[in-house]
Structures are given as structure tokens and as C-alpha cells.
Design a protein around this motif. Structure first.
Motif, short mmCIF file in Angstrom:
data_model
loop_
_atom_site.label_atom_id
_atom_site.label_comp_id
_atom_site.label_asym_id
_atom_site.label_seq_id
_atom_site.Cartn_x
_atom_site.Cartn_y
_atom_site.Cartn_z
N LEU A 6 -118.28 4.26 39.00
CA LEU A 6 -118.00 2.84 38.82
C LEU A 6 -119.19 2.06 39.31
N LEU A 7 -119.74 1.21 38.43
CA LEU A 7 -120.86 0.36 38.82
C LEU A 7 -120.33 -1.06 38.87
N ASP A 8 -120.33 -1.66 40.05
CA ASP A 8 -119.74 -2.98 40.26
C ASP A 8 -118.33 -3.06 39.67
N GLY A 9 -117.59 -2.00 39.87
CA GLY A 9 -116.20 -2.01 39.48
C GLY A 9 -115.88 -1.55 38.08
N SER A 10 -116.88 -1.47 37.20
CA SER A 10 -116.56 -1.02 35.84
C SER A 10 -117.13 0.38 35.62
N PRO A 11 -116.34 1.22 34.95
CA PRO A 11 -116.77 2.60 34.77
C PRO A 11 -117.98 2.69 33.85
N VAL A 12 -118.93 3.55 34.22
CA VAL A 12 -120.12 3.75 33.40
C VAL A 12 -120.31 5.24 33.16
#
Lengths: 530, 343
Positions: A63-69
């Protein structure tokens, strides 16, 4: 607490049958420097590559800043704001600093470059981090420390939110390290980025990091803020006392590698040294290396990544220049300026980089083996092929090379390639044999065969063997004694393997002061002999 | 070729095992294909021009091909090391001109000996030029670390320029008529002195390359120079020898051209490097180094020679030669790449 910039959970990575990461998770905070530590092969580099998009994990989420990458490539990671500064720097040497900083994001109007704007912006960035550069310098002429800083600045200029640094201090000197540590802390704070740093040196970890994660065999064994963490606790997590103790209790794990003639051959020979090295040094790599090597002994060389182990072997084989110090081989001054000179003096070398500089890919095993010894099997330059092949085949059989020895060597398995290279070295009838990672990437059965062969070679033929290995088990299995190399330095102190185990070895490599378990024998008495 | 037959496996006893024998020997297979290609081309021209296969025409094709064949041998050595020498044609030209100038300058010599001493000295001068050019190329490539293409490009310019400076662009005439007589007299049906020299040199270079330590080292350097150095091969010294040998072979070709024509022409050798490189590539060598055979390069040069001769005999406009040779190179390389991809 700062925001969670990047959260990795349950990362699994397998290479073939080997699992390198068993569900690793950790959290990076914005504005903080995060240390990633662990011993050779603990999985740090793999983890870093996964975060940088260079390697795809088998399982796990990021999770990058809360969003999955999920990065399909390093460029995808860079675009998302994760930049990596690897050990091999990736700047284009023939371009200027400014051109590198603006590579692939040049400021242009209708395709025409706005050089003034780029130069001004570059100069601002450079001066902000205390680099006294105009930006017009070619990268090729700059020292490593400055190149590294330029890479970091380049990452920031590309709006990186996470910067990954793989052993950034290995090529730096004391003052440069201090400056880097200070700058990294400042960047993290001011730019609010998360910095990950892989490092082997504990004092640097304590100087630069806010938080540290320690890996052992692909698992997180310690994950804690640096404040309140003791140096011993961190060292222990890397060395792996508890982990090792747990493993040793399992039957059949560890120490199962068979060795030849253990008791007699393990005694440290009293013979005069065949190779005596006194205080040799070379710019950026070796400093004050001193040791003796005697006939019939197998001496190990152990150290962390970047400690100069391989560099030392390459130097002894004439592949790298020596700046200071003296060497003697069989009582005569020895200073090889080429592998040919080293070979003629009776030194053979098996490289760690099998494919890059170990063998001729188009040649078969026999031709590879006989390449250095054609002089013995030629009259006026004309090769007596049958005779040369017979000698090679006898050694290849002794080493039990399987597969077609008349097919291009590149088609044989890694184990058979390695055995062939060993045969090639032995065919030179060397007095001194230098082995760099003799069983790298090789299966357990072949490994045991190679170990037995090396032991037997020293015991039966009296060859002096110097082995570099990152595998503690290997050194303990084949060596009479082990020396430690640290930051390019080796004092020549030998630790007999009887007094060692893998834990003690790791401890020694990490800490210059010898621990109580090691009982090293100082060997400076012979120094007057030169 | 020696390279293909060194393995200790038994040789084929029956034709049924020919396929598997060839599968184990990619080089022999390649050369057989080249031979087949040559035969097909010869066959086509023989149908188009009856009399194409007459002894005097075969002799003429071989005679005209000696230049390309020798330059191809020189190029083979360099290409196997992973380098390239585009100065072979210019070296041919310069050495031929200097040899001719020496012969003419020394005159007819004493009455007793006739032209013989000046011819020997002229030949030695030409060979010395070849060695000098090769040495300069070798030193540039090794000591000065100039890439082979650029080093020999520079040499191409220097040698071509010197050829014209020395001659003012005019043929060196005044050589004894005996020179052309020696160069063109046919014996044993199809042989001439240049053809004989080419055959002998082919055998020597072939043995050197495929049976001697010299050749083993050459292939090793071209395949992996770092590993070759690690195995104790004096890589730089060996590369210098290779370029010197290439220069020497080019100079021999230069002497033979003068013998063939009876005069020293400054235009000789121009663009010959293209046919030499083409021969080597058609012959199966990789420009990445590490592979190549003398037989393959010989067959490649013969294919080019036959095409050139055949087109002339058929009365086709000569400018078509390069078009067809270019297409053959493209096809040959594409076939090699397909073979390599299958590996």
C-alpha cells in the motif's frame, strides 16, 4: 506519529525451490529513515527489489499512501514515486549533471530544450544539498559520493515519496559517510519522504535511522524504533543466536556436509608460509592486508558484503593493481601485473562470476580446462589434441563432471560448470589456489563433492587454498582456519574452525573486537621474516 | 574443418547416420550448405552460359578471386576475435604500390641476375608495409583502446591517401613483363602462381586457426575476453599478432594483384574490404566474435567470385553485382540468426 507512507504485508518470494521471503511485512513512515538489516542472504536485497518494481513477488500486498500498488517494472515504481539508488549507480556517465537530473523529463517548448531553465533548476537543487557543482560537469569525472547525491537529488526532483538506498556507504570514506547520514536525515524531514537504507554497519544504522527492521532467512525477526533499542539486541537479531539455536535443535539441520580426513588435516600447519602478504593496499578497496598461507592448508576468508574479500583474491591473481605493501610467493617477491604472471608464479583462481569471466561459453569442458595448459600439450604451437583431452578428461572424471563434456560449456548445469573451472585450476598444478564462492548457486550434493575435492586437494597435493565464501557452513566444513575481512582490512588473525560456529563467525564479521568464543591466534610472529 | 571434427566420437560409417552426425557438428553442416549453395549458383550460371565450367573459365574465376579470398582470410582472423578490420583493402593497395615503386626504382639490376633482386626486394617492401599497417592497427586497438572499427577506419584513410600521394593517382608502370607472365601463366590445367600461393596460405592459416594454440587463443578471446585473460592468455599481445597477420595477408594479396595486372594501380583494393567482410559473414562467422572458419570464408569468397564472374559472362550490367551480393549477405545472416535462435 507521521503518516504511513508505505505498508508491505505478507510478501513472499521464491526462486525455484528456495523461498527467499516468507511473508515479510513492514511499514515506512513519511519523514523517517528506515533501516533494513540482516546477514548475507537474509533477503534484504530481494525485498528492496520488490519495492522498486524490479522483482515481482509471489504473494503479498503493498500500500502506497493507502492505495494498493503493484509495480510491473522499475519505471512503474518510479512513476508512482518509489525511487531506488542501487549499488551500481545508474547515471549516464557521458551526460552532464543537469542532463542526468532532467533525463526523460526535459523542459522544452515545442521540442526545443530550455537549457537555461533546466540549468537554473539544477543549480538550485545542487546547492540546496551542499553540492558545489554548477551542473555542467560530466558525470564521468565525479567521485562516487557526489554521484550518489545526484541520484538522490534526481529522485527528489522526480517527486519521489519513497527512496530506497542499497548499501550507500560501501564505497564512501568516513567524512563522506557522515555527510550522507546528515543529508539523508534532513531530506527525510524536510521533504517528508520515507527513506529505506540497507546497511551492514551498526553505527551507521544508529546514526541515521528512526526505525529498523531486521531480516533473518526471509523472516522479520526484529522491527522496532531505534530509540530504546540496544546495539547488542540489534546485533543479536542479525547474528541470529535464538534462530540458530532453534535450527540446531532440529535433527539433520546444519553441519551435515561431509568432509574428508577431518582430524589430521585440520591442524594448522607449522610449515613456512608459501604465500606471505604484508600490508598490501589499493585505492578504494584494500587497506593494510596482512596474512600468511601455508602449503596443504585451507584458509577461509569471511566478511560482509563490500568488505573487499573478492577484491583481495582478484588482487592476488593480478586482476587488480596493488598500491602499497609487499607479497612473497615461495620466498620470492610476488607482484603479479596480470593473471598470466600470477599463473606462471603458481597461483590459480576460480572466479565468483562464472559466466562473466570464468569460462569460454563456446568451448566445451575439455577445451576450457586445457586453455591455460596448452603449452604442455603443444609442439611449436601445434596442439596434441588427444593428449590434452586425456589429461583434462581424467581430472573431469575425478571431479565427476556429469553431462556432455564435448558440448559447449554454457549448456552444462551450474554445478558442472563450476567443477570444470575447478578442474581447469587444478590442471595448472598450482601452489596456491584462490577460490571465490566455490559453490555459489549449486545444489547440495554437488556442493559436498566439491568440498571433499578441495579438502583432498590440500591434504594430498599440498596445495595452499584460500577460500572466500559468504556461507558460514561452507567455511566451517572445508577450512582449517578462517580470517575476517572488514572494510578492506585483514589483520591476518586466524580463528581455527574447531573454535568457531556460524554464530561466532557472524559476530566476528560484524564486530572488530573478537568475541570470547573465537579465541583468535595472532600470527604476527612471522612478520620479521620478510 | 578441424573445429568440427575434434570430438572423439566415431565418424559416420553409414549414410543413415549422416543426419545425426551433422546435427552434432553444426560447422560441418554449415559448410556443406555453403558448398551446396555454391554448386547451385555454379549450376545456374552453367545453364545460362554454356562453357561456364570450362577449365579456363574456372581458372579465371579462381585467379580473380584470390584477392577476395586472401583478404577474407585476414578478416576471418580479426572477426573471430570480435573485432573488424576495414583497412584490408587499403593495405592491399598501399603495399602493392610501394612494392611496385621499389621494383621500378631499383631498375633492372645487374645483367647477370636480371630483374630478380629488385623483385624480391619489392616483395619484401610490400610485406613490410602490411606488417607495419597491422602493427599500427594492433597497437591502436590494444594500447590506445580505440575500437577496431575506428582504428582501422583511420588506417583506411591513411593508407588510401598515401597510395595516391605516392602515385599522384597514376599507375606505376615499367615493371618487367616477366611479372605479368609469372602472375598469369596457367599450369596443371587451372592453377596459376597466385592461386597456388592462396591455396598454400589457406592451408597454413587453417591449421594455425583450427589446430594450433594460436587459434585456440583467438577463439577464446573472441568468445569471452575477460575469461581468456583470466585463463592466462596475453590478450593484448595476441590481438596485436592478429592484426599484424591480417596486414601481412593483405600485403600478400597486394603483391599478387600486381603480378596479375603487371602494373601497380592505386585503385586496387578500394572497397575490397566489403567483399572480404561479406565472405566471412556468408561463411558463417559471427561479427560478435568467437566463431568462424577458414573453409567457410573460402566458400563465401568463392560464392562472391562466381557471381561476379557469372554476371559478367552473362553480359548483365555490372552494377547488379553489388545488389545481388548484398541480398546474399542478408539471406545468409538471416539463416544464421534462425539457426542461432533454435539453439
Amino acid at each position: 506519529m507521521a503518516v504511513e507512507r508505505l505498508v508491505a504485508q505478507g510478501i513472499v518470494k521464491r526462486y525455484g525451490a528456495a523461498t527467499v521471503l516468507h511473508g515479510v511485512g513492514f511499514t515506512l513512515h513519511a519523514g523517517a529513515v528506515h533501516g533494513l538489516v540482516g546477514h548475507n542472504g537474509a533477503g534484504k536485497s530481494t525485498l528492496l527489489k520488490i519495492l522498486a518494481g524490479a522483482v515481482a513477488p509471489e504473494a503479498g500486498t503493498i500500500l502506497l499512501d493507502g492505495s494498493p500498488v503493484s509495480f510491473v517494472s522499475p519505471s512503474a515504481a518510479v512513476a508512482a514515486g518509489v525511487a531506488c539508488v542501487f549499488q551500481e549507480l545508474s547515471l549516464l556517465e557521458n551526460l552532464t549533471v543537469t542532463q542526468n537530473l532532467f533525463l526523460a523529463r526535459e523542459i522544452a517548448t515545442a521540442g526545443v530544450l530550455d537549457k537555461t531553465a533546466m540549468r537554473t533548476a539544477a543549480r538550485q537543487h545542487l546547492s540546496a544539498y551542499g553540492l558545489g557543482l554548477s551542473g555542467d560537469e560530466k558525470v564521468a569525472g565525479l567521485p562516487v559520493a557526489q554521484r550518489q547525491m545526484i541520484e538522490i537529488i534526481g529522485a527528489l526532483a522526480r517527486n519521489a515519496r519513497v527512496i530506497l538506498l542499497d548499501e550507500p556507504t560501501t564505497a564512501l570514506e568516513r567524512a563522506q559517510i557522515d555527510r550522507l547520514v546528515e543529508t539523508l536525515r534532513r531530506i527525510a524531514r524536510e521533504q517528508n519522504v520515507a527513506i529505506v537504507i540497507v546497511d551492514h554497519k551498526l553505527d551507521e544504522i544508529f546514526a541515521v535511522c528512526d526505525h529498523v527492521t531486521s531480516l533473518m532467512d526471509g523472516r522479520v525477526v526484529l522491527d522496532a524504533p531505534i530509540a530504546g533499542l540496544s546495539r547488542d539486541a540489534l546485533a543479536e537479531s542479525i547474528i541470529g543466536q535464538q534462530e540458530a539455536a532453534r535450527l540446531h535443535k532440529q535433527p539433520g539441520a546444519g553441519g551435515s556436509v561431509p568432509t574428508a580426513t577431518p582430524s589430521i588435516a585440520r591442524a594448522i600447519p607449522k610449515a613456512e608460509p608459501i604465500l606471505a602478504v604484508r600490508g598490501i593496499g589499493a585505492s578504494r578497496g584494500l587497506r593494510d592486508v596482512t596474512f600468511d598461507l601455508a602449503s596443504g592448508e585451507v584458509l577461509g576468508l569471511y566478511g560482509l558484503a563490500g568488505s573487499g574479500r573478492s577484491r583481495l583474491l582478484r588482487t592476488l591473481y593480478g586482476l587488480e593493481p596493488v598500491d602499497q605493501g609487499r607479497m612473497q610467493l615461495r620466498g620470492r617477491p610476488y607482484r603479479p601485473h596480470s593473471p598470466r604472471a600470477a599463473m606462471r608464479a603458481g597461483v590459480a583462481f576460480v572466479s565468483e562470476e562464472r559466466k562473466a569471466n570464468g569460462f569460454i561459453p563456446d568451448f566445451d569442458a575439455v577445451r576450457n580446462c586445457t586453455l591455460p595448459i596448452l603449452g604442455r600439450h603443444a609442439w611449436a604451437g601445434v596442439i596434441r589434441k588427444q593428449e590434452a583431452a586425456q589429461e583434462a578428461e581424467s581430472v573431469l572424471q575425478r571431479l565427476r563432471v556429469r553431462g556432455n563434456i564435448h558440448a559447449p560449456l554454457v549448456r552444462l548445469s551450474g554445478g558442472n560448470q563450476q567443477k570444470t573451472l575447478l578442474a581447469k585450476a587444478v590442471l595448472q598444478r598450482p601452489a596456491v589456489l584462490l577460490l571465490d564462492e566455490p559453490t555459489k548457486g549449486i545444489d547440495v550434493g554437488t556442493k559436498a563433492e566439491i568440498h571433499a575435492f578441495i579438502r583432498n586437494l590440500a591434504a594430498a597435493s599440498g596445495v595452499a587454498v584460500l577460500v572466500v565464501s559468504t556461507e558460514e557452513e561452507e567455511l566451517l566444513a572445508i577450512c582449517d582456519a578462517v580470517m575476517i575481512m572488514q572494510r578492506g582490512h585483514c589483520s591476518g588473525q586466524r580463528c581455527p574452525v574447531d573454535a568457531l560456529d556460524d554464530i561466532a563467525l557472524r559476530r566476528l564479521a560484524l564486530d572488530p573486537a573478537p568475541g570470547p568464543a573465537s579465541a583468535p591466534q595472532a600470527d604476527h610472529a612471522r612478520e620479521g621474516a620478510l | 574443418m578441424a573445429d568440427a571434427t575434434t570430438t572423439s566420437a566415431p565418424s559416420p560409417r553409414s549414410s543413415s547416420s549422416l543426419r545425426s552426425w551433422l546435427a552434432r557438428r553444426p560447422l560441418a553442416k554449415q559448410q556443406l550448405l555453403l558448398l551446396l549453395g555454391l554448386a547451385v549458383i555454379v549450376g545456374i550460371f552453367d545453364v545460362l552460359n554454356p562453357g561456364f565450367l570450362a577449365a579456363d573459365n574456372i581458372s579465371s574465376i579462381l585467379q580473380d578471386s584470390t584477392e577476395t579470398i586472401l583478404l577474407a582470410f585476414a578478416e576471418t582472423l580479426v572477426i573471430i576475435t570480435g573485432g573488424i578490420d576495414i583497412s584490408v583493402g587499403a593495405t592491399l593497395g598501399l603495399s602493392g604500390i610501394i612494392g611496385s615503386l621499389v621494383v621500378v626504382g631499383l631498375g633492372q639490376g645487374g645483367m647477370m641476375l636480371g630483374a630478380f633482386p629488385s623483385l624480391v626486394l619489392g616483395t619484401l617492401a610490400a610485406l613490410a608495409v602490411g606488417v607495419g599497417v597491422g602493427l599500427a592497427n594492433g597497437l591502436m586497438v590494444t594500447k590506445a583502446r580505440v575500437t577496431p572499427f575506428i582504428a582501422t577506419l583511420a588506417m583506411l584513410g591513411v593508407a588510401t591517401g598515401l597510395t595516391f600521394v605516392l602515385t599522384n593517382g597514376v599507375d606505376v608502370s615499367g615493371l618487367a613483363p616477366a611479372v605479368a607472365t609469372w602472375g598469369n601463366t596457367v599450369f596443371l590445367g587451372i592453377l596459376t602462381f597466385p592461386i597456388l600461393v592462396t591455396i598454400i596460405l589457406g592451408v597454413i592459416v587453417g591449421l594455425f586457426l583450427h589446430g594450433a594454440r594460436f587459434g585456440r587463443w583467438t577463439f577464446a578471446i573472441g568468445s569471452n575476453a575477460r575469461a581468456a585473460r583470466g585463463a592466462g592468455i596475453p590478450v593484448q599481445r595476441h590481438l596485436i599478432k592478429i592484426y599484424v597477420l591480417a596486414g601481412l595477408l593483405s600485403a600478400v594479396a597486394g603483391v599478387l594483384v600486381v603480378m596479375r595486372l603487371g602494373t601497380g594501380s592505386p585503385l586496387e583494393g578500394a572497397n575490397d574490404e566489403l567483399n572480404a567482410i561479406a565472405s566471412v559473414v556468408i561463411g558463417g562467422a559471427s561479427l560478435f566474435g568467437g566463431t568462424g572458419t577458414i573453409i567457410g570464408s573460402l566458400l563465401g569468397a568463392l560464392i562472391i567470385g562466381v557471381i561476379v564472374n557469372g554476371l559478367i559472362v552473362a553480359g548483365i550490367q555490372p552494377y547488379w553485382q553489388t545488389v545481388i551480393i548484398g541480398m546474399i549477405i542478408a539471406v545468409a545472416v538471416m539463416m544464421q540468426e534462425r539457426g542461432r535462435a533454435r539453439d
